[in-house]
Design a protein around this motif. Structure first.
Motif, PDB file in Angstrom:
ATOM      1  N   ASN A  74      -5.670   3.065   4.056  1.00 53.85           N
ATOM      2  CA  ASN A  74      -6.690   2.103   3.650  1.00 53.85           C
ATOM      3  C   ASN A  74      -7.619   2.622   2.562  1.00 53.85           C
ATOM      4  OD1 ASN A  74      -5.860  -0.012   5.394  1.00 53.85           O
ATOM      5  ND2 ASN A  74      -6.834   1.033   7.113  1.00 53.85           N
ATOM      6  N   GLU A  77      -7.897   0.413  -0.411  1.00 57.04           N
ATOM      7  CA  GLU A  77      -8.831  -0.709  -0.453  1.00 57.04           C
ATOM      8  C   GLU A  77     -10.087  -0.362  -1.251  1.00 57.04           C
ATOM      9  OE1 GLU A  77      -9.616  -1.899   3.546  1.00 57.04           O
ATOM     10  OE2 GLU A  77      -7.503  -2.376   3.980  1.00 57.04           O
ATOM     11  N   LYS A  85       0.834  -1.206   0.000  1.00 60.30           N
ATOM     12  CA  LYS A  85       0.000   0.000   0.000  1.00 60.30           C
ATOM     13  C   LYS A  85       0.867   1.254   0.000  1.00 60.30           C
ATOM     14  CE  LYS A  85      -4.032  -1.961   2.373  1.00 60.30           C
ATOM     15  NZ  LYS A  85      -4.881  -1.887   3.585  1.00 60.30           N
ATOM     16  N   THR A 139      -4.827 -10.459  -2.515  1.00 61.88           N
ATOM     17  CA  THR A 139      -4.341  -9.800  -1.304  1.00 61.88           C
ATOM     18  C   THR A 139      -3.322 -10.696  -0.620  1.00 61.88           C
ATOM     19  OG1 THR A 139      -6.439  -8.633  -0.937  1.00 61.88           O
ATOM     20  CG2 THR A 139      -4.983  -8.878   0.956  1.00 61.88           C
TER      21      THR A 139
END
Length: 230
Positions: A198, A201, A181, A218
């Motif tokens: 996040n 996501e 990420k 993932t």
């Protein structure tokens, strides 16, 4: 041969901001950086001016009279206008950022912001815009054309927002590898992003819906891997 820098026309920016004192200050600073800056204070006028073309980048406030920035950005993208858009807003929070980026904006800056940060974001977007055409990447049934910013799945085009494409592009460049990420944030959000990591996501989930859940794996605690599949 490219003309010498002194003879090149300045890059043209459109600033759509209804706070007139802020708009004047930003325009003055950007002009001092060497850009040609046009300023409008209304969303409808901003859409009209941006739709005429000729701009290298649009700095777009969200809270505007006439038409808000989300709708202006969405209308430009629906019309096929791919001018880089940096959105400005006094709002805060992940939802607002996701909404702004999902309309097709390329970057997002929350007020109050540092002028230095604004200039850095503008330059980063213009650098991205100025890159020469990149190769076409193929990962299984997916074709990612970096130059045209076009994605096909099994020969059929898949419509992606600007941010969805940028996330997919980072995964495709390193297809088969795990991309964290943090690495996606660094390459896609460009500069000094201070929001929740996040947020990625949201975009991965959207890509899975559009491209197939099996395409993006993932790797818990590490990141994501784009795979060719069957």
């Amino acid at each position: 041969m490219r003309p010498p820098a002194a003879h090149r026309p300045p890059l043209r920016l459109l600033l759509v901001e209804d706070e007139k004192r802020l708009a004047l200050s930003l325009a003055r600073g950007l002009r001092a950086e060497g850009y040609a800056v046009d300023v409008v204070h209304d969303g409808l006028e901003g859409l009209h001016r941006a739709g005429e073309g000729g701009y290298d980048l649009v700095v777009l406030d969200i809270m505007l009279p006439g038409m808000n920035g989300y709708r202006v950005c969405g209308a430009l993208r629906a019309a096929g206008n791919d001018v880089p858009i940096l959105m400005l807003t006094a709002k805060d929070g992940e939802y607002d950022e996701a909404e702004g980026l999902d309309t097709g904006a390329d970057d997002y800056l929350t007020k109050p912001f540092s002028y230095v940060v604004l200039v850095a974001r503008v330059k980063a977007l213009l650098r991205r815009r100025g890159r020469s055409a990149q190769p076409v990447l193929r990962v299984g049934p997916l074709t990612v054309d970096q130059g045209a910013r076009r994605v096909e799945r099994g020969g059929a085009e898949v419509a992606l927002t600007a941010k969805e494409f940028a996330v997919l592009e980072q995964l495709a460049v390193r297809a088969g590898e795990v991309v964290s990420k943090a690495e996606i944030l660094e390459h896609v959000w460009d500069f000094a992003y201070e929001g929740d990591v996040n947020i990625i996501e949201v975009y991965v989930s959207a890509l899975r819906r559009k491209l197939g859940a099996e395409r993006i794996v993932t790797v818990r605690g590490a990141g994501y891997r784009l795979v060719a599949g069957d």
